[in-house]
Motif scaffolding. Structure first.
Motif, PDB file in Angstrom:
ATOM      1  N   LEU A 285       0.865  -1.173   0.000  1.00 45.77           N
ATOM      2  CA  LEU A 285       0.000   0.000   0.000  1.00 45.77           C
ATOM      3  C   LEU A 285       0.900   1.221   0.000  1.00 45.77           C
ATOM      4  O   LEU A 285       1.691   1.415   0.926  1.00 45.77           O
ATOM      5  N   LEU A 286       0.782   2.020  -1.043  1.00 47.06           N
ATOM      6  CA  LEU A 286       1.769   3.049  -1.321  1.00 47.06           C
ATOM      7  C   LEU A 286       1.174   4.449  -1.245  1.00 47.06           C
ATOM      8  O   LEU A 286      -0.002   4.659  -1.547  1.00 47.06           O
ATOM      9  N   ASP A 287       2.013   5.412  -0.849  1.00 49.33           N
ATOM     10  CA  ASP A 287       1.583   6.812  -0.845  1.00 49.33           C
ATOM     11  C   ASP A 287       1.893   7.444  -2.198  1.00 49.33           C
ATOM     12  O   ASP A 287       2.305   6.758  -3.145  1.00 49.33           O
ATOM     13  N   HIS A 288       1.716   8.750  -2.320  1.00 47.44           N
ATOM     14  CA  HIS A 288       1.892   9.440  -3.603  1.00 47.44           C
ATOM     15  C   HIS A 288       3.343   9.432  -4.070  1.00 47.44           C
ATOM     16  O   HIS A 288       3.612   9.655  -5.260  1.00 47.44           O
ATOM     17  N   ASN A 289       4.276   9.174  -3.181  1.00 52.69           N
ATOM     18  CA  ASN A 289       5.690   9.106  -3.548  1.00 52.69           C
ATOM     19  C   ASN A 289       6.145   7.677  -3.829  1.00 52.69           C
ATOM     20  O   ASN A 289       7.329   7.438  -4.074  1.00 52.69           O
ATOM     21  N   GLY A 290       5.199   6.732  -3.763  1.00 51.07           N
ATOM     22  CA  GLY A 290       5.546   5.338  -4.013  1.00 51.07           C
ATOM     23  C   GLY A 290       6.148   4.629  -2.816  1.00 51.07           C
ATOM     24  O   GLY A 290       6.635   3.497  -2.948  1.00 51.07           O
ATOM     25  N   ALA A 291       6.130   5.291  -1.680  1.00 48.78           N
ATOM     26  CA  ALA A 291       6.652   4.678  -0.461  1.00 48.78           C
ATOM     27  C   ALA A 291       5.558   3.887   0.236  1.00 48.78           C
ATOM     28  O   ALA A 291       4.372   4.228   0.161  1.00 48.78           O
ATOM     29  N   GLY A 292       5.951   2.814   0.937  1.00 46.80           N
ATOM     30  CA  GLY A 292       4.992   2.001   1.663  1.00 46.80           C
ATOM     31  C   GLY A 292       4.406   2.742   2.842  1.00 46.80           C
ATOM     32  O   GLY A 292       5.108   3.506   3.519  1.00 46.80           O
ATOM     33  N   LEU A 293       3.105   2.537   3.081  1.00 47.30           N
ATOM     34  CA  LEU A 293       2.460   3.193   4.213  1.00 47.30           C
ATOM     35  C   LEU A 293       2.945   2.604   5.530  1.00 47.30           C
ATOM     36  O   LEU A 293       3.267   1.421   5.636  1.00 47.30           O
ATOM     37  N   LYS A 294       2.966   3.442   6.547  1.00 42.20           N
ATOM     38  CA  LYS A 294       3.198   2.954   7.895  1.00 42.20           C
ATOM     39  C   LYS A 294       1.974   2.150   8.337  1.00 42.20           C
ATOM     40  O   LYS A 294       0.911   2.218   7.737  1.00 42.20           O
ATOM     41  N   ARG A 295       2.139   1.402   9.409  1.00 36.16           N
ATOM     42  CA  ARG A 295       1.023   0.625   9.932  1.00 36.16           C
ATOM     43  C   ARG A 295       0.071   1.529  10.715  1.00 36.16           C
ATOM     44  O   ARG A 295       0.468   2.557  11.250  1.00 36.16           O
ATOM     45  N   GLY A 296      -1.205   1.119  10.770  1.00 29.47           N
ATOM     46  CA  GLY A 296      -2.189   1.856  11.555  1.00 29.47           C
ATOM     47  C   GLY A 296      -3.283   2.450  10.699  1.00 29.47           C
ATOM     48  O   GLY A 296      -3.107   2.719   9.509  1.00 29.47           O
ATOM     49  N   GLY A 297      -4.425   2.689  11.323  1.00 37.06           N
ATOM     50  CA  GLY A 297      -5.591   3.161  10.598  1.00 37.06           C
ATOM     51  C   GLY A 297      -5.452   4.537   9.986  1.00 37.06           C
ATOM     52  O   GLY A 297      -5.953   4.799   8.892  1.00 37.06           O
ATOM     53  N   LEU A 298      -4.761   5.446  10.672  1.00 38.19           N
ATOM     54  CA  LEU A 298      -4.674   6.815  10.177  1.00 38.19           C
ATOM     55  C   LEU A 298      -3.792   6.927   8.949  1.00 38.19           C
ATOM     56  O   LEU A 298      -3.985   7.826   8.121  1.00 38.19           O
ATOM     57  N   ALA A 299      -2.848   6.008   8.790  1.00 36.69           N
ATOM     58  CA  ALA A 299      -1.946   6.060   7.632  1.00 36.69           C
ATOM     59  C   ALA A 299      -2.695   5.935   6.316  1.00 36.69           C
ATOM     60  O   ALA A 299      -2.216   6.402   5.271  1.00 36.69           O
TER      61      ALA A 299
ATOM     62  N   ASN B  67      -5.060   7.555   5.240  1.00 34.44           N
ATOM     63  CA  ASN B  67      -5.389   8.850   4.629  1.00 34.44           C
ATOM     64  C   ASN B  67      -4.362   9.255   3.584  1.00 34.44           C
ATOM     65  O   ASN B  67      -4.638  10.098   2.730  1.00 34.44           O
ATOM     66  N   GLY B  68      -3.168   8.664   3.635  1.00 37.90           N
ATOM     67  CA  GLY B  68      -2.131   8.958   2.647  1.00 37.90           C
ATOM     68  C   GLY B  68      -2.051   7.946   1.528  1.00 37.90           C
ATOM     69  O   GLY B  68      -1.141   8.003   0.687  1.00 37.90           O
ATOM     70  N   LEU B  69      -3.015   7.013   1.469  1.00 42.96           N
ATOM     71  CA  LEU B  69      -2.980   5.947   0.462  1.00 42.96           C
ATOM     72  C   LEU B  69      -3.224   6.502  -0.938  1.00 42.96           C
ATOM     73  O   LEU B  69      -4.160   7.258  -1.167  1.00 42.96           O
ATOM     74  N   ALA B  70      -2.351   6.090  -1.883  1.00 44.85           N
ATOM     75  CA  ALA B  70      -2.504   6.524  -3.273  1.00 44.85           C
ATOM     76  C   ALA B  70      -2.696   5.350  -4.229  1.00 44.85           C
ATOM     77  O   ALA B  70      -3.355   5.490  -5.257  1.00 44.85           O
ATOM     78  N   SER B  71      -2.119   4.190  -3.911  1.00 40.65           N
ATOM     79  CA  SER B  71      -2.256   3.033  -4.801  1.00 40.65           C
ATOM     80  C   SER B  71      -2.045   1.741  -4.024  1.00 40.65           C
ATOM     81  O   SER B  71      -1.460   1.736  -2.940  1.00 40.65           O
ATOM     82  N   ILE B  72      -2.533   0.657  -4.602  1.00 38.30           N
ATOM     83  CA  ILE B  72      -2.428  -0.666  -3.997  1.00 38.30           C
ATOM     84  C   ILE B  72      -1.812  -1.616  -5.012  1.00 38.30           C
ATOM     85  O   ILE B  72      -2.284  -1.729  -6.152  1.00 38.30           O
TER      86      ILE B  72
ATOM     87  N   LEU C 110     -10.185   3.001  -3.333  1.00 39.07           N
ATOM     88  CA  LEU C 110      -9.055   2.464  -4.080  1.00 39.07           C
ATOM     89  C   LEU C 110      -9.128   0.939  -4.171  1.00 39.07           C
ATOM     90  O   LEU C 110      -8.745   0.354  -5.181  1.00 39.07           O
ATOM     91  N   GLY C 111      -9.652   0.320  -3.130  1.00 45.27           N
ATOM     92  CA  GLY C 111      -9.811  -1.128  -3.172  1.00 45.27           C
ATOM     93  C   GLY C 111     -10.787  -1.574  -4.238  1.00 45.27           C
ATOM     94  O   GLY C 111     -10.647  -2.651  -4.823  1.00 45.27           O
ATOM     95  N   SER C 112     -11.776  -0.723  -4.528  1.00 49.41           N
ATOM     96  CA  SER C 112     -12.780  -1.077  -5.534  1.00 49.41           C
ATOM     97  C   SER C 112     -12.173  -1.228  -6.925  1.00 49.41           C
ATOM     98  O   SER C 112     -12.737  -1.916  -7.784  1.00 49.41           O
ATOM     99  N   LEU C 113     -11.025  -0.610  -7.168  1.00 46.00           N
ATOM    100  CA  LEU C 113     -10.350  -0.752  -8.462  1.00 46.00           C
ATOM    101  C   LEU C 113      -9.869  -2.180  -8.670  1.00 46.00           C
ATOM    102  O   LEU C 113      -9.722  -2.637  -9.803  1.00 46.00           O
ATOM    103  N   HIS C 114      -9.623  -2.900  -7.568  1.00 47.42           N
ATOM    104  CA  HIS C 114      -9.193  -4.299  -7.647  1.00 47.42           C
ATOM    105  C   HIS C 114     -10.363  -5.264  -7.479  1.00 47.42           C
ATOM    106  O   HIS C 114     -10.361  -6.356  -8.048  1.00 47.42           O
TER     107      HIS C 114
END
Length: 380
Positions: free
Chosen positions: A153-167, A169-174, A232-236
């Protein structure tokens, strides 16, 4: 007289099996010759592994995994059916009981450890996994499970998200290309004890977030994060599960699971009753006694007493409910449970209530039996 004793646990005081034993002791003081059948139950939450292990041939397992905050914890789970089926609880690795009150924070807690348990089960060669969802400390939409099994689960910079529910909000792609290939060939059944949707006023964050440590501001942020994940999950998946019934369980865990497995969601109590062949045990019963820590109209929302009462009523068997306490609203229970009793004997502090739980349940069970006997005598 055949009496089937079929309660859930009384949280923080008595296991379901202990409740069965207390009720039988009370009843035997009045009806010593009766037949007593114990059917300890759970509705998919804490205690499900213990309950099913008591009724089935299985072998307990333990795996060192991450707790909701990433610390090491030993999670217990079970292998059934000669190692073909794994029985796992989210609470074993990602449960609220693993945290102290000041550590509860669904912004940062993760289901990663549950994913590690699932991986351990796959390593054992299981063909089927049963997962109970109750008691989680998380609100991460099951992302931690997905991450543990290879999802990125990646943010807009292609970096992996940290763990936890609030992270989220930065999700850009799966990215699901590295998912463990064994997942798609494994039958996966989720036992769910609630019907809440993923988001909104009745969703995971709003309803269950506060008990996991979220204030009003964090609830809103977590709800927004789950909404983004669903979109974003709906795309898959080809479907947006924002309003899907049951997807609010365990902080939205069914959503993350659905990205990895072909998930079947079943009411937890129905899965347990079917697995334990409850209908067979009920045959020939004269009375069913059920219960849980507190009973009120919420009991109708897929909880253990309602599930077993429905089975009993189909067979024309009367049902008595025995709870630690009764809520203010119980009227809707009466069409399903003939009479209700609370076991707490007087206003008490919670520690005293928990300490006296065994004696209280046994005493009330004895009094219920005495009333039944008196009724039999009066009808002669």
């Amino acid at each position: 007289m055949k009496v089937v004793i079929a309660p859930d646990s009384f949280k923080e005081s008595l296991s379901a099996k202990q409740v069965c034993e207390c009720i039988e002791r009370g009843f035997r003081k009045i009806f010593p010759e009766s037949e007593y059948v114990h059917l300890p139950l759970a509705d998919g939450g804490e205690g499900t592994v213990e309950v099913l292990m008591q009724g089935l041939q299985g072998e307990m397992q333990q795996t060192l995994v991450s707790d909701p905050l990433g610390r090491e914890v030993t999670a217990h789970w079970a292998l059934l059916d000669g190692g073909k089926t794994a029985l796992i609880e989210v609470a074993a690795a990602s449960g609220l009981d693993l945290l102290s009150s000041h550590e509860r924070n669904p912004a940062t807690t993760s289901t990663f450890g549950t994913g590690e348990v699932i991986k351990a089960a796959l390593d054992c060669g299981v063909e089927k996994i049963l997962l109970g969802l109750g008691g989680s400390a998380t609100n991460d939409g099951g992302v931690g499970i997905a991450q543990a099994l290879g999802a990125k689960l990646l943010d807009h910079n292609g970096a992996g998200l940290k763990r936890g529910g609030l992270a989220l909000n930065g999700l850009a792609s799966i990215d699901l290309t590295a998912i463990d290939p064994r997942c798609k060939s494994t039958e996966f059944v989720v036992a769910c004890d609630v019907s809440n949707p993923l988001i909104g006023a009745h969703g995971a964050s709003a309803v269950f977030g506060p008990q996991k440590g979220a204030n009003a501001e964090l609830v809103a942020e977590l709800d927004s994060a789950l909404r983004k994940f669903a979109q974003l999950g709906s795309l898959h998946l080809g479907i947006d599960h924002s309003n899907s019934m049951g997807f609010g369980a365990a902080g939205g865990t069914p959503l993350g699971l659905s990205l990895i497995f072909d998930v079947q969601i079943k009411p937890g109590i129905e899965m347990v009753l079917d697995t334990l062949e409850a209908d067979t045990l009920l045959q020939g019963a004269d009375l069913v006694i059920t219960g849980e820590g507190q009973m009120d109209n919420q009991t109708l929302q897929g909880k253990t007493p309602f599930g077993i009462a429905r089975r009993a009523k189909r067979l024309g068997i009367p049902v008595i409910g025995l709870a630690g306490s009764l809520g203010k609203e119980v009227d809707d229970l009466y069409p399903h449970i003939d009479s209700l009793f609370a076991s707490v004997r007087s206003p008490q502090a919670l520690p005293q209530v928990l300490d006296e739980a065994s004696a209280n349940v046994e005493r009330v069970a004895r009094n219920i039996a005495a009333n039944l006997k008196l009724g039999m005598q009066l009808t002669k």
